[in-house]
Design an enzyme around this catalytic site. Structure first.
Site, PDB file in Angstrom:
ATOM      1  N   VAL A   1       4.429 -37.488  13.871  1.00 24.15           N
ATOM      2  CA  VAL A   1       5.230 -36.596  13.051  1.00 24.15           C
ATOM      3  C   VAL A   1       6.623 -36.544  13.691  1.00 24.15           C
ATOM      4  O   VAL A   1       6.744 -36.287  14.886  1.00 24.15           O
ATOM      5  CB  VAL A   1       4.592 -35.179  13.036  1.00 24.15           C
ATOM      6  CG1 VAL A   1       5.503 -34.184  12.340  1.00 24.15           C
ATOM      7  CG2 VAL A   1       3.225 -35.223  12.370  1.00 24.15           C
ATOM      8  N   CYS A   2       7.653 -36.805  12.922  1.00 21.51           N
ATOM      9  CA  CYS A   2       9.016 -36.834  13.461  1.00 21.51           C
ATOM     10  C   CYS A   2       9.440 -35.450  13.962  1.00 21.51           C
ATOM     11  O   CYS A   2       9.370 -34.469  13.224  1.00 21.51           O
ATOM     12  CB  CYS A   2      10.011 -37.292  12.401  1.00 21.51           C
ATOM     13  SG  CYS A   2      11.715 -37.027  12.909  1.00 21.51           S
TER      14      CYS A   2
END
Lengths: 99, 130, 133
Positions: B77-78
Protein backbone atom coordinates in the site's frame (compact mmCIF):
# COMPACT_ATOMS: atom_id res chain seq x y z
CA UNK A 1 0.29 -4.39 -28.00
CA UNK A 2 -2.79 -4.87 -25.84
CA UNK A 3 -5.22 -2.08 -25.01
CA UNK A 4 -7.91 -2.46 -22.35
CA UNK A 5 -11.02 -0.26 -22.13
CA UNK A 6 -13.25 -0.22 -19.03
CA UNK A 7 -15.68 2.63 -19.76
CA UNK A 8 -19.05 2.59 -21.47
CA UNK A 9 -18.71 4.33 -24.85
CA UNK A 10 -22.02 6.08 -24.11
CA UNK A 11 -20.51 7.85 -21.10
CA UNK A 12 -16.86 8.58 -21.96
CA UNK A 13 -14.61 8.99 -25.00
CA UNK A 14 -12.28 6.22 -23.77
CA UNK A 15 -13.13 3.60 -26.42
CA UNK A 16 -12.96 6.16 -29.19
CA UNK A 17 -9.59 7.43 -27.98
CA UNK A 18 -8.30 3.85 -27.68
CA UNK A 19 -9.40 2.93 -31.22
CA UNK A 20 -7.71 6.04 -32.65
CA UNK A 21 -4.41 4.93 -31.04
CA UNK A 22 -4.59 1.16 -31.61
CA UNK A 23 -2.24 0.30 -34.42
CA UNK A 24 -2.95 -2.36 -37.03
CA UNK A 25 -2.48 -5.83 -35.57
CA UNK A 26 -2.96 -4.81 -31.96
CA UNK A 27 -5.54 -6.22 -29.56
CA UNK A 28 -8.32 -4.35 -27.74
CA UNK A 29 -9.95 -5.98 -24.72
CA UNK A 30 -13.23 -4.56 -23.41
CA UNK A 31 -13.72 -5.09 -19.66
CA UNK A 32 -16.06 -3.87 -16.91
CA UNK A 33 -18.43 -1.20 -18.36
CA UNK A 34 -16.25 -1.24 -21.47
CA UNK A 35 -18.17 -4.35 -22.61
CA UNK A 36 -21.10 -2.11 -23.64
CA UNK A 37 -18.86 -1.20 -26.59
CA UNK A 38 -18.99 -4.84 -27.78
CA UNK A 39 -22.70 -4.87 -28.64
CA UNK A 40 -24.60 -4.85 -31.90
CA UNK A 41 -27.35 -2.41 -32.82
CA UNK A 42 -25.86 0.54 -30.93
CA UNK A 43 -24.62 3.92 -32.13
CA UNK A 44 -21.01 2.74 -31.72
CA UNK A 45 -21.37 -0.74 -33.31
CA UNK A 46 -20.37 0.63 -36.72
CA UNK A 47 -17.21 2.21 -35.38
CA UNK A 48 -16.21 -0.99 -33.58
CA UNK A 49 -16.94 -3.17 -36.65
CA UNK A 50 -14.81 -0.80 -38.76
CA UNK A 51 -11.95 -1.03 -36.21
CA UNK A 52 -12.14 -4.84 -36.35
CA UNK A 53 -10.73 -4.69 -39.90
CA UNK A 54 -7.34 -3.75 -38.44
CA UNK A 55 -7.38 -4.78 -34.75
CA UNK A 56 -8.70 -7.82 -32.89
CA UNK A 57 -11.42 -6.95 -30.39
CA UNK A 58 -12.00 -9.12 -27.31
CA UNK A 59 -14.54 -8.77 -24.51
CA UNK A 60 -14.40 -10.21 -21.00
CA UNK A 61 -17.14 -12.83 -20.82
CA UNK A 62 -17.75 -12.59 -17.03
CA UNK A 63 -18.50 -8.85 -17.45
CA UNK A 64 -20.72 -9.53 -20.50
CA UNK A 65 -22.72 -12.15 -18.56
CA UNK A 66 -22.99 -10.02 -15.40
CA UNK A 67 -24.67 -7.29 -17.48
CA UNK A 68 -27.08 -9.62 -19.27
CA UNK A 69 -25.86 -8.73 -22.75
CA UNK A 70 -24.56 -12.14 -23.84
CA UNK A 71 -27.04 -12.36 -26.75
CA UNK A 72 -26.13 -8.97 -28.18
CA UNK A 73 -22.39 -9.34 -28.82
CA UNK A 74 -21.19 -8.19 -32.24
CA UNK A 75 -20.10 -10.95 -34.62
CA UNK A 76 -16.32 -11.30 -34.68
CA UNK A 77 -15.71 -10.20 -31.10
CA UNK A 78 -13.83 -12.88 -29.21
CA UNK A 79 -14.95 -13.66 -25.67
CA UNK A 80 -12.32 -14.49 -23.05
CA UNK A 81 -12.40 -15.34 -19.34
CA UNK A 82 -9.86 -14.04 -16.76
CA UNK A 83 -7.39 -16.74 -17.86
CA UNK A 84 -7.79 -15.53 -21.44
CA UNK A 85 -7.12 -11.98 -20.22
CA UNK A 86 -3.86 -13.22 -18.64
CA UNK A 87 -2.91 -14.94 -21.92
CA UNK A 88 -3.53 -11.73 -23.89
CA UNK A 89 -1.21 -9.83 -21.54
CA UNK A 90 1.54 -12.43 -21.96
CA UNK A 91 1.14 -12.49 -25.75
CA UNK A 92 1.66 -8.73 -26.14
CA UNK A 93 4.75 -6.69 -25.32
CA UNK A 94 2.92 -4.14 -23.14
CA UNK A 95 -0.57 -3.23 -21.96
CA UNK A 96 -2.10 0.25 -22.08
CA UNK A 97 -5.13 0.57 -19.81
CA UNK A 98 -7.49 3.25 -21.11
CA UNK A 99 -9.07 4.36 -17.86
CA UNK B 1 6.16 -14.93 -16.70
CA UNK B 2 6.49 -12.26 -13.99
CA UNK B 3 3.57 -9.86 -13.48
CA UNK B 4 3.25 -6.59 -11.61
CA UNK B 5 -0.29 -5.48 -10.68
CA UNK B 6 -1.33 -1.89 -9.98
CA UNK B 7 -4.71 -1.29 -8.30
CA UNK B 8 -5.87 2.34 -8.38
CA UNK B 9 -9.40 2.13 -7.00
CA UNK B 10 -10.84 1.20 -3.64
CA UNK B 11 -13.15 -1.75 -3.01
CA UNK B 12 -16.90 -1.79 -3.79
CA UNK B 13 -17.37 1.60 -5.52
CA UNK B 14 -15.59 0.51 -8.67
CA UNK B 15 -15.08 -2.94 -10.23
CA UNK B 16 -11.31 -2.37 -10.66
CA UNK B 17 -10.26 -4.18 -7.48
CA UNK B 18 -12.49 -7.18 -8.36
CA UNK B 19 -11.03 -7.39 -11.87
CA UNK B 20 -7.48 -7.07 -10.51
CA UNK B 21 -8.18 -9.86 -7.99
CA UNK B 22 -9.67 -12.22 -10.60
CA UNK B 23 -6.78 -11.45 -12.97
CA UNK B 24 -4.15 -12.08 -10.27
CA UNK B 25 -5.84 -15.34 -9.24
CA UNK B 26 -6.04 -16.52 -12.87
CA UNK B 27 -2.36 -15.63 -13.47
CA UNK B 28 -1.32 -17.63 -10.39
CA UNK B 29 -3.46 -20.59 -11.50
CA UNK B 30 -1.62 -20.54 -14.82
CA UNK B 31 1.70 -20.77 -13.00
CA UNK B 32 2.81 -17.17 -13.46
CA UNK B 33 4.67 -15.26 -10.77
CA UNK B 34 3.25 -12.08 -9.22
CA UNK B 35 6.19 -9.81 -8.38
CA UNK B 36 4.01 -7.39 -6.42
CA UNK B 37 0.47 -6.05 -6.11
CA UNK B 38 0.72 -2.29 -5.56
CA UNK B 39 -2.22 -0.28 -4.24
CA UNK B 40 -2.29 3.41 -5.16
CA UNK B 41 -4.74 6.34 -5.23
CA UNK B 42 -8.01 5.18 -3.56
CA UNK B 43 -6.70 1.63 -4.10
CA UNK B 44 -5.09 1.95 -0.65
CA UNK B 45 -8.61 1.49 0.80
CA UNK B 46 -8.36 -2.19 -0.16
CA UNK B 47 -5.96 -2.50 2.77
CA UNK B 48 -8.06 -1.57 5.83
CA UNK B 49 -8.99 -4.40 8.18
CA UNK B 50 -11.96 -2.38 9.51
CA UNK B 51 -14.00 -3.29 6.42
CA UNK B 52 -17.09 -5.25 7.46
CA UNK B 53 -19.34 -6.00 4.46
CA UNK B 54 -22.65 -7.90 4.92
CA UNK B 55 -22.19 -11.67 5.50
CA UNK B 56 -23.60 -12.66 2.09
CA UNK B 57 -21.27 -10.33 0.17
CA UNK B 58 -17.71 -10.90 -0.99
CA UNK B 59 -15.14 -9.55 1.47
CA UNK B 60 -12.69 -7.87 -0.89
CA UNK B 61 -10.08 -7.02 1.75
CA UNK B 62 -10.11 -10.48 3.30
CA UNK B 63 -10.06 -12.12 -0.13
CA UNK B 64 -6.86 -10.24 -1.11
CA UNK B 65 -5.32 -11.18 2.25
CA UNK B 66 -6.10 -14.87 1.75
CA UNK B 67 -4.64 -14.85 -1.76
CA UNK B 68 -1.50 -13.19 -0.39
CA UNK B 69 -1.27 -15.81 2.35
CA UNK B 70 -1.71 -18.76 -0.03
CA UNK B 71 0.81 -17.53 -2.60
CA UNK B 72 3.18 -15.45 -0.44
CA UNK B 73 2.21 -12.33 -2.41
CA UNK B 74 3.93 -9.02 -1.76
CA UNK B 75 1.01 -6.57 -1.38
CA UNK B 76 2.13 -2.99 -0.94
CA UNK B 77 0.00 0.00 0.00
CA UNK B 78 1.58 3.31 -1.04
CA UNK B 79 2.57 5.31 2.04
CA UNK B 80 1.86 8.78 0.62
CA UNK B 81 -1.56 7.80 -0.75
CA UNK B 82 -2.34 5.87 2.47
CA UNK B 83 -1.51 8.81 4.73
CA UNK B 84 -3.92 11.03 2.80
CA UNK B 85 -6.70 8.48 3.20
CA UNK B 86 -6.10 7.28 6.75
CA UNK B 87 -4.60 3.83 6.22
CA UNK B 88 -1.87 3.29 8.83
CA UNK B 89 0.22 0.46 10.25
CA UNK B 90 1.64 0.35 13.81
CA UNK B 91 4.78 2.32 12.91
CA UNK B 92 2.88 4.99 10.99
CA UNK B 93 0.31 5.33 13.78
CA UNK B 94 3.08 5.84 16.34
CA UNK B 95 5.01 8.24 14.12
CA UNK B 96 2.00 10.46 13.52
CA UNK B 97 0.52 10.19 17.01
CA UNK B 98 -2.62 8.27 15.98
CA UNK B 99 -4.53 6.19 18.53
CA UNK B 100 -4.88 3.11 16.32
CA UNK B 101 -3.69 1.40 13.15
CA UNK B 102 -5.93 -0.28 10.57
CA UNK B 103 -3.76 -2.10 8.03
CA UNK B 104 -5.21 -5.49 7.07
CA UNK B 105 -3.30 -8.80 7.29
CA UNK B 106 -1.33 -9.51 4.13
CA UNK B 107 -0.78 -5.83 3.28
CA UNK B 108 2.15 -3.64 4.18
CA UNK B 109 2.91 0.05 3.74
CA UNK B 110 5.88 1.15 1.68
CA UNK B 111 7.09 3.81 -0.73
CA UNK B 112 6.15 4.56 -4.32
CA UNK B 113 9.57 3.25 -5.27
CA UNK B 114 8.09 -0.24 -4.85
CA UNK B 115 5.84 0.45 -7.85
CA UNK B 116 8.80 1.45 -10.04
CA UNK B 117 10.72 -1.57 -8.74
CA UNK B 118 7.80 -3.82 -9.76
CA UNK B 119 7.81 -2.21 -13.22
CA UNK B 120 11.51 -2.98 -13.54
CA UNK B 121 11.36 -6.56 -12.23
CA UNK B 122 8.12 -7.70 -13.90
CA UNK B 123 7.83 -8.79 -17.53
CA UNK B 124 4.37 -7.20 -17.64
CA UNK B 125 2.76 -4.49 -15.54
CA UNK B 126 -1.03 -4.29 -15.68
CA UNK B 127 -2.98 -1.26 -14.41
CA UNK B 128 -6.51 -1.57 -12.98
CA UNK B 129 -8.38 1.64 -12.21
CA UNK B 130 -11.11 4.09 -13.12
CA UNK C 1 7.75 12.33 -0.99
CA UNK C 2 11.20 13.75 -0.29
CA UNK C 3 11.85 11.22 2.50
CA UNK C 4 11.02 8.36 0.18
CA UNK C 5 13.37 9.60 -2.48
CA UNK C 6 16.23 9.71 -0.02
CA UNK C 7 15.52 6.16 1.15
CA UNK C 8 15.13 4.66 -2.28
CA UNK C 9 16.55 5.09 -5.74
CA UNK C 10 19.11 3.69 -8.11
CA UNK C 11 18.29 1.17 -10.82
CA UNK C 12 17.95 -2.34 -9.29
CA UNK C 13 20.50 -4.60 -10.95
CA UNK C 14 21.39 -1.77 -13.34
CA UNK C 15 18.25 -2.46 -15.39
CA UNK C 16 16.97 0.55 -17.32
CA UNK C 17 13.48 0.23 -18.77
CA UNK C 18 11.46 2.62 -20.85
CA UNK C 19 8.59 3.95 -18.72
CA UNK C 20 5.75 5.86 -20.36
CA UNK C 21 3.31 7.84 -18.24
CA UNK C 22 0.03 8.37 -20.06
CA UNK C 23 -1.84 11.40 -18.70
CA UNK C 24 -5.44 11.57 -19.91
CA UNK C 25 -7.17 13.26 -17.00
CA UNK C 26 -7.66 16.90 -16.09
CA UNK C 27 -6.21 18.23 -12.81
CA UNK C 28 -8.24 19.14 -9.66
CA UNK C 29 -11.51 17.37 -10.60
CA UNK C 30 -9.80 14.15 -9.49
CA UNK C 31 -6.47 13.44 -7.78
CA UNK C 32 -5.04 11.24 -10.58
CA UNK C 33 -2.89 13.98 -12.19
CA UNK C 34 -1.25 14.99 -8.90
CA UNK C 35 -0.54 11.46 -7.68
CA UNK C 36 0.69 10.45 -11.14
CA UNK C 37 3.19 13.30 -10.99
CA UNK C 38 4.42 11.96 -7.66
CA UNK C 39 5.18 8.60 -9.32
CA UNK C 40 7.08 10.38 -12.11
CA UNK C 41 9.27 12.18 -9.56
CA UNK C 42 10.03 8.91 -7.75
CA UNK C 43 10.80 7.02 -10.96
CA UNK C 44 13.44 9.63 -11.86
CA UNK C 45 15.34 8.58 -8.72
CA UNK C 46 15.45 5.02 -10.11
CA UNK C 47 17.44 6.16 -13.16
CA UNK C 48 14.87 4.84 -15.62
CA UNK C 49 14.17 6.13 -19.13
CA UNK C 50 11.04 8.22 -18.47
CA UNK C 51 8.65 9.82 -20.97
CA UNK C 52 5.34 11.59 -20.36
CA UNK C 53 2.48 11.71 -22.83
CA UNK C 54 -0.40 14.16 -22.45
CA UNK C 55 -3.55 13.43 -24.40
CA UNK C 56 -7.31 13.91 -24.13
CA UNK C 57 -8.09 15.99 -20.98
CA UNK C 58 -4.52 15.32 -19.78
CA UNK C 59 -3.41 18.39 -21.76
CA UNK C 60 -5.27 20.55 -19.21
CA UNK C 61 -2.67 19.48 -16.60
CA UNK C 62 -0.08 21.74 -18.20
CA UNK C 63 -2.01 24.84 -19.29
CA UNK C 64 -0.74 28.22 -18.10
CA UNK C 65 -2.53 30.42 -15.60
CA UNK C 66 -3.75 27.84 -13.06
CA UNK C 67 -4.80 29.68 -9.90
CA UNK C 68 -6.15 27.43 -7.16
CA UNK C 69 -6.33 29.94 -4.30
CA UNK C 70 -10.12 30.12 -4.25
CA UNK C 71 -10.70 26.36 -4.38
CA UNK C 72 -8.21 25.91 -1.54
CA UNK C 73 -6.16 23.22 -3.27
CA UNK C 74 -2.41 23.26 -3.92
CA UNK C 75 -1.47 24.41 -7.43
CA UNK C 76 0.92 21.69 -8.59
CA UNK C 77 1.39 22.94 -12.14
CA UNK C 78 4.82 24.55 -11.40
CA UNK C 79 6.12 21.02 -10.65
CA UNK C 80 5.97 20.17 -14.37
CA UNK C 81 8.54 22.93 -14.94
CA UNK C 82 10.77 21.34 -12.28
CA UNK C 83 10.82 17.94 -14.04
CA UNK C 84 13.84 18.98 -16.09
CA UNK C 85 15.85 19.10 -12.85
CA UNK C 86 15.01 15.40 -12.36
CA UNK C 87 16.23 14.58 -15.88
CA UNK C 88 12.65 14.07 -17.03
CA UNK C 89 12.81 15.93 -20.31
CA UNK C 90 10.67 13.91 -22.71
CA UNK C 91 7.22 15.47 -22.58
CA UNK C 92 4.93 14.73 -25.50
CA UNK C 93 1.57 16.36 -26.17
CA UNK C 94 -0.95 15.14 -28.71
CA UNK C 95 -1.68 17.74 -31.39
CA UNK C 96 -5.25 16.55 -31.96
CA UNK C 97 -6.07 16.78 -28.23
CA UNK C 98 -4.78 20.37 -28.09
CA UNK C 99 -6.74 21.36 -31.19
CA UNK C 100 -9.95 19.75 -29.95
CA UNK C 101 -9.70 21.99 -26.87
CA UNK C 102 -8.80 25.19 -28.73
CA UNK C 103 -5.27 25.16 -27.30
CA UNK C 104 -1.83 25.67 -28.83
CA UNK C 105 1.72 25.04 -27.62
CA UNK C 106 1.85 28.70 -26.45
CA UNK C 107 -0.83 27.92 -23.86
CA UNK C 108 1.41 25.39 -22.07
CA UNK C 109 3.61 26.12 -19.02
CA UNK C 110 6.45 23.84 -20.03
CA UNK C 111 8.40 23.10 -23.24
CA UNK C 112 6.96 20.01 -24.95
CA UNK C 113 7.08 18.15 -28.22
CA UNK C 114 3.73 18.31 -29.98
CA UNK C 115 3.15 15.07 -31.88
CA UNK C 116 0.33 13.39 -33.81
CA UNK C 117 -2.04 10.61 -32.73
CA UNK C 118 -0.04 8.23 -34.92
CA UNK C 119 3.18 9.21 -33.14
CA UNK C 120 1.56 8.78 -29.70
CA UNK C 121 0.58 5.27 -30.80
CA UNK C 122 4.19 4.60 -31.86
CA UNK C 123 5.37 5.93 -28.49
CA UNK C 124 3.15 3.42 -26.67
CA UNK C 125 4.43 0.58 -28.84
CA UNK C 126 8.05 1.46 -28.08
CA UNK C 127 7.84 1.43 -24.27
CA UNK C 128 8.37 -1.45 -21.80
CA UNK C 129 6.11 -0.21 -19.02
CA UNK C 130 3.03 1.97 -19.52
CA UNK C 131 1.54 3.60 -16.46
CA UNK C 132 -1.84 5.19 -16.95
CA UNK C 133 -3.81 6.73 -14.14
Amino acid sequence: MLHTVNKSPFERNTLESCLRHAKKGSAVLLIEDGVYGALKGTTVSGKVSEAMKSVTVYALQPDIEARGVQNRVLDGIKLVDYGGFVDLVTEHNATQSWL
Amino acid sequence: MKFGILVNEGPYTHEASDTAYQFTKAALEKGHEIVRVFFYHDGVNNGTRLTTPPQDERNIVKRWGELADQHKLDMVVCVAAAQRRGIVDTDEAKRHGKDADNIAPGFHISGLGQLIDAGIKADRLVVFGD
Amino acid sequence: MTDEMMEEGGAPGGVVKKFLYVNRKAPYGTIYALESLEVVLISAAFEQDVSLAFLDDGVYQIVKGQDTKSVGVKNFSPTYRALEGYDVEKLYVEKESLEARGLTEEDLIVPVQVISTEEIADLMESHDVILSF
